[in-house]
Scaffold this motif. Structure first.
Motif, PDB file in Angstrom:
ATOM      1  N   GLN A  97      51.078  48.163  12.797  1.00 35.70           N
ATOM      2  CA  GLN A  97      51.149  49.304  11.886  1.00 35.70           C
ATOM      3  C   GLN A  97      52.327  50.229  12.200  1.00 35.70           C
ATOM      4  O   GLN A  97      52.576  51.197  11.478  1.00 35.70           O
ATOM      5  N   GLN A  98      53.031  49.926  13.281  1.00 31.53           N
ATOM      6  CA  GLN A  98      54.121  50.798  13.738  1.00 31.53           C
ATOM      7  C   GLN A  98      55.499  50.174  13.553  1.00 31.53           C
ATOM      8  O   GLN A  98      56.435  50.496  14.280  1.00 31.53           O
ATOM      9  N   GLU A  99      55.608  49.253  12.571  1.00 32.02           N
ATOM     10  CA  GLU A  99      56.911  48.639  12.267  1.00 32.02           C
ATOM     11  C   GLU A  99      57.925  49.719  11.910  1.00 32.02           C
ATOM     12  O   GLU A  99      57.643  50.603  11.090  1.00 32.02           O
ATOM     13  N   GLY A 100      59.085  49.662  12.548  1.00 25.02           N
ATOM     14  CA  GLY A 100      60.131  50.638  12.267  1.00 25.02           C
ATOM     15  C   GLY A 100      59.985  51.929  13.040  1.00 25.02           C
ATOM     16  O   GLY A 100      60.895  52.763  13.030  1.00 25.02           O
ATOM     17  N   LYS A 101      58.841  52.116  13.709  1.00 21.20           N
ATOM     18  CA  LYS A 101      58.614  53.327  14.499  1.00 21.20           C
ATOM     19  C   LYS A 101      58.633  52.996  15.994  1.00 21.20           C
ATOM     20  O   LYS A 101      59.372  53.607  16.763  1.00 21.20           O
ATOM     21  N   LEU A 102      57.791  52.049  16.378  1.00 21.36           N
ATOM     22  CA  LEU A 102      57.728  51.643  17.781  1.00 21.36           C
ATOM     23  C   LEU A 102      58.337  50.270  18.021  1.00 21.36           C
ATOM     24  O   LEU A 102      58.828  49.985  19.110  1.00 21.36           O
ATOM     25  N   VAL A 103      58.284  49.415  17.003  1.00 22.79           N
ATOM     26  CA  VAL A 103      58.779  48.042  17.159  1.00 22.79           C
ATOM     27  C   VAL A 103      59.558  47.618  15.917  1.00 22.79           C
ATOM     28  O   VAL A 103      59.440  48.220  14.846  1.00 22.79           O
ATOM     29  N   ALA A 157      44.433  26.175  13.941  1.00 19.79           N
ATOM     30  CA  ALA A 157      45.803  25.647  14.007  1.00 19.79           C
ATOM     31  C   ALA A 157      46.728  26.558  14.807  1.00 19.79           C
ATOM     32  O   ALA A 157      47.449  26.103  15.698  1.00 19.79           O
ATOM     33  N   SER A 158      46.715  27.871  14.491  1.00 23.95           N
ATOM     34  CA  SER A 158      47.636  28.803  15.170  1.00 23.95           C
ATOM     35  C   SER A 158      48.991  28.131  15.371  1.00 23.95           C
ATOM     36  O   SER A 158      49.452  27.931  16.495  1.00 23.95           O
ATOM     37  N   VAL A 159      49.624  27.761  14.266  1.00 21.71           N
ATOM     38  CA  VAL A 159      50.813  26.906  14.304  1.00 21.71           C
ATOM     39  C   VAL A 159      51.915  27.465  15.188  1.00 21.71           C
ATOM     40  O   VAL A 159      52.494  26.753  16.009  1.00 21.71           O
ATOM     41  N   LEU A 160      52.194  28.747  15.052  1.00 19.86           N
ATOM     42  CA  LEU A 160      53.250  29.360  15.868  1.00 19.86           C
ATOM     43  C   LEU A 160      52.676  29.862  17.181  1.00 19.86           C
ATOM     44  O   LEU A 160      51.589  30.442  17.197  1.00 19.86           O
ATOM     45  N   PRO A 161      53.392  29.671  18.290  1.00 21.89           N
ATOM     46  CA  PRO A 161      52.865  30.099  19.596  1.00 21.89           C
ATOM     47  C   PRO A 161      52.802  31.603  19.760  1.00 21.89           C
ATOM     48  O   PRO A 161      52.029  32.110  20.570  1.00 21.89           O
ATOM     49  N   GLY A 162      53.611  32.343  18.999  1.00 20.56           N
ATOM     50  CA  GLY A 162      53.585  33.783  19.147  1.00 20.56           C
ATOM     51  C   GLY A 162      54.315  34.485  18.017  1.00 20.56           C
ATOM     52  O   GLY A 162      55.193  33.917  17.371  1.00 20.56           O
ATOM     53  N   ILE A 163      53.922  35.722  17.755  1.00 24.88           N
ATOM     54  CA  ILE A 163      54.593  36.585  16.790  1.00 24.88           C
ATOM     55  C   ILE A 163      55.389  37.601  17.601  1.00 24.88           C
ATOM     56  O   ILE A 163      54.820  38.310  18.444  1.00 24.88           O
ATOM     57  N   LEU A 164      56.683  37.662  17.370  1.00 23.79           N
ATOM     58  CA  LEU A 164      57.567  38.430  18.243  1.00 23.79           C
ATOM     59  C   LEU A 164      58.009  39.764  17.621  1.00 23.79           C
ATOM     60  O   LEU A 164      58.306  39.834  16.420  1.00 23.79           O
ATOM     61  N   ARG A 165      58.055  40.778  18.459  1.00 29.77           N
ATOM     62  CA  ARG A 165      58.598  42.078  18.091  1.00 29.77           C
ATOM     63  C   ARG A 165      59.464  42.581  19.253  1.00 29.77           C
ATOM     64  O   ARG A 165      59.340  42.111  20.381  1.00 29.77           O
TER      65      ARG A 165
END
Length: 475
Positions: A95-101, A349-357
């Motif tokens: 929820q903090q896109e552009g503010k914290l990450v 599935a969790s296809v991608l190992p991680g979501i990065l910020r």
């Protein structure tokens, strides 16, 4: 002379010792989360890339969660990183896109897609918003409801009919090719069948390549990825330039729209458009093809589920006034058990190992500080396989979704990311999977011929592939 050499050696030892100390103890305006930074430069990358023959949380993540807790520090591909499996913290961060990450990609992915393009999309909210809205206008819920649904059903029906004439096929690759061709046609009216180009083959092993260290040496998976990337970019450049020279042959697709918007949006340069198209096509098939492959594998072992799926879809066919009419949006929305199967497949599935910020300010969490400039990895598998949320998390149980509330899934089900950066193709992916299952169970049956190994590499993988035979129901 010996004293000089002794002094030099002593100085080198002091410098290297200090360097190693600083690597293992990074600067922080507070207390870092627990963890280890691993070997200088390499960090813990080699441990992270170890394969695991299971759907379970990757061993690298699981071991450190047990030792350090849900939030820990590490270093991957030369970057200091905090890994989080804490759903409350993850929800807050999204929820903090552009503010914290801000959005961030691994260096290997940056170089494959185009570092300048990825940097601009990640750091400029207006560019991201424009691209998201443009994609949604062509493959979002309204487009699916009003225009795309019959096209999806026709394309899937034709492909499955072709599959039924083959002695066997490898599911993951066959699905990836089907999805790629469909997406390419929707976005830029590219007809792979007529062109004769094998562009889909160039895309087939990209996930394997950009999950590796970005070492561009002949023989490495990353080197092959770069070669294939260039072939695809050359072909897409040709398509793009032809459309730009002849705007009168407009198709009303995404490429037409983005060419028209070049007149008003200064960031839409030739290079930017070509690499954006490349990135969209690459992202379009990865989640769907892997998730559907897993679903077919798991359903093959559960005749009770196949029976319930079949009954749900045959009831739809029987309730139609016109037996020859196609699938409607109302019918799609009525597929309760099918939606549960799709959600359960996505969860496992969790296809991608991680979501990065990437942190753009220091972040305080549970008494720890994540420094500005560090990377943050949210691990979907650790969240979606949490036994405190999902009972017996490794079991394939679509019925569990009958009792899961939206409040729970908001923080504990993130197959397409979360917050303002949620994948714009999420609805398209779910509809495609639902329609595919509709056509499959009403007209065909399948048998696994060989293969069936499921693994984390750390992305979702299938070893030597899952090979099936597809037969029409009357055969």
């Amino acid at each position: 002379m010996w004293s000089v050499w002794l002094s030099v050696i002593s100085l080198l030892i002091v410098i290297s010792t200090h360097w190693v100390y600083r690597w293992r103890n990074p600067k922080c305006n507070g207390k870092l989360p627990p963890g280890s930074m691993g070997i200088p430069l390499i960090g813990e990358t080699l441990d992270f890339l170890v394969s695991n023959n299971s759907l379970d949380i990757p061993p690298f993540i699981k071991k450190r969660m047990m030792k350090f807790g849900p939030i820990f520090r590490t270093s991957l591909a030369g970057r200091p990183m905090v890994v989080s499996s804490d759903p409350e913290f993850n929800y807050y961060v999204f929820q903090q896109e552009g503010k914290l990450v801000e959005q961030w990609y691994m260096d290997s992915f940056d170089k494959l897609i185009g570092q300048d393009v990825m940097t601009r999309v990640s750091s400029h909210r207006n560019i991201h918003k424009y691209l998201r809205n443009s994609i949604l206008s062509h493959v979002g819920p309204e487009a699916l409801k009003n225009k795309l649904l019959p096209h999806l059903e026709d394309a899937i029906s034709q492909k499955l009919q072709g599959w039924s004439k083959l002695p066997s096929l490898e599911v993951r690759k066959s699905l990836a090719i089907m999805i790629f061709k469909l997406t390419a046609k929707l976005l830029m009216s590219y007809d792979a069948e007529k062109s004769g180009d094998n562009i889909d083959d160039f895309f087939s092993n990209f996930m394997e390549g950009f999950m590796k260290l970005p070492i561009n040496i002949p023989g490495t998976a990353y080197h092959k990825c770069l070669q294939n990337r260039q072939k695809v970019v050359n072909l897409m450049t040709k398509i793009y330039e032809e459309r730009k020279r002849n705007p009168e042959i407009g198709k009303g697709d995404f490429l037409d729209q983005i060419l028209m918007d070049m007149k008003t949006e200064t960031f839409l340069t030739d290079k930017f458009i070509i690499y954006v198209m490349f990135g969209i096509l690459l992202a379009s098939f990865e989640t769907m093809s892997s998730t559907l492959t897993l679903a077919i594998k798991l359903l093959s072992d559960k005749p009770k589920m196949v029976k319930e799926l079949t009954e749900e879809h045959e009831a739809i066919l029987k309730s139609r006034e016109d037996a020859n009419s196609g699938l409607t949006w109302k019918e799609y929305k009525s597929m309760t058990f099918t939606h549960n199967v799709v959600n359960e497949s996505l969860r496992l599935a969790s296809v991608l190992p991680g979501i990065l910020r990437k942190t753009i300010q220091d972040i305080e969490v549970n008494g720890y500080t994540i420094p500005k400039g560090w990377c943050l990895m949210v691990v979907p598998s650790a969240i979606q396989l949490n036994p405190n949320i999902y009972e017996d998390p490794l079991s394939f149980d679509p019925w569990r979704w009958q009792g899961i509330s939206a409040n729970v899934t908001a923080k504990n089900f993130i197959p397409f990311g979360a917050g303002m950066r949620t994948c714009a193709g999420a609805d398209f992916s779910k509809v495609f999977m639902g329609v595919f299952l509709h056509v499959l169970v009403t007209k065909y049956r399948w048998t696994i011929i060989k293969g069936g190994e499921v693994m984390r590499t750390p992305a979702l993988g299938f070893g030597d592939g899952i090979h099936i035979q597809v037969l029409t129901k009357h055969a």
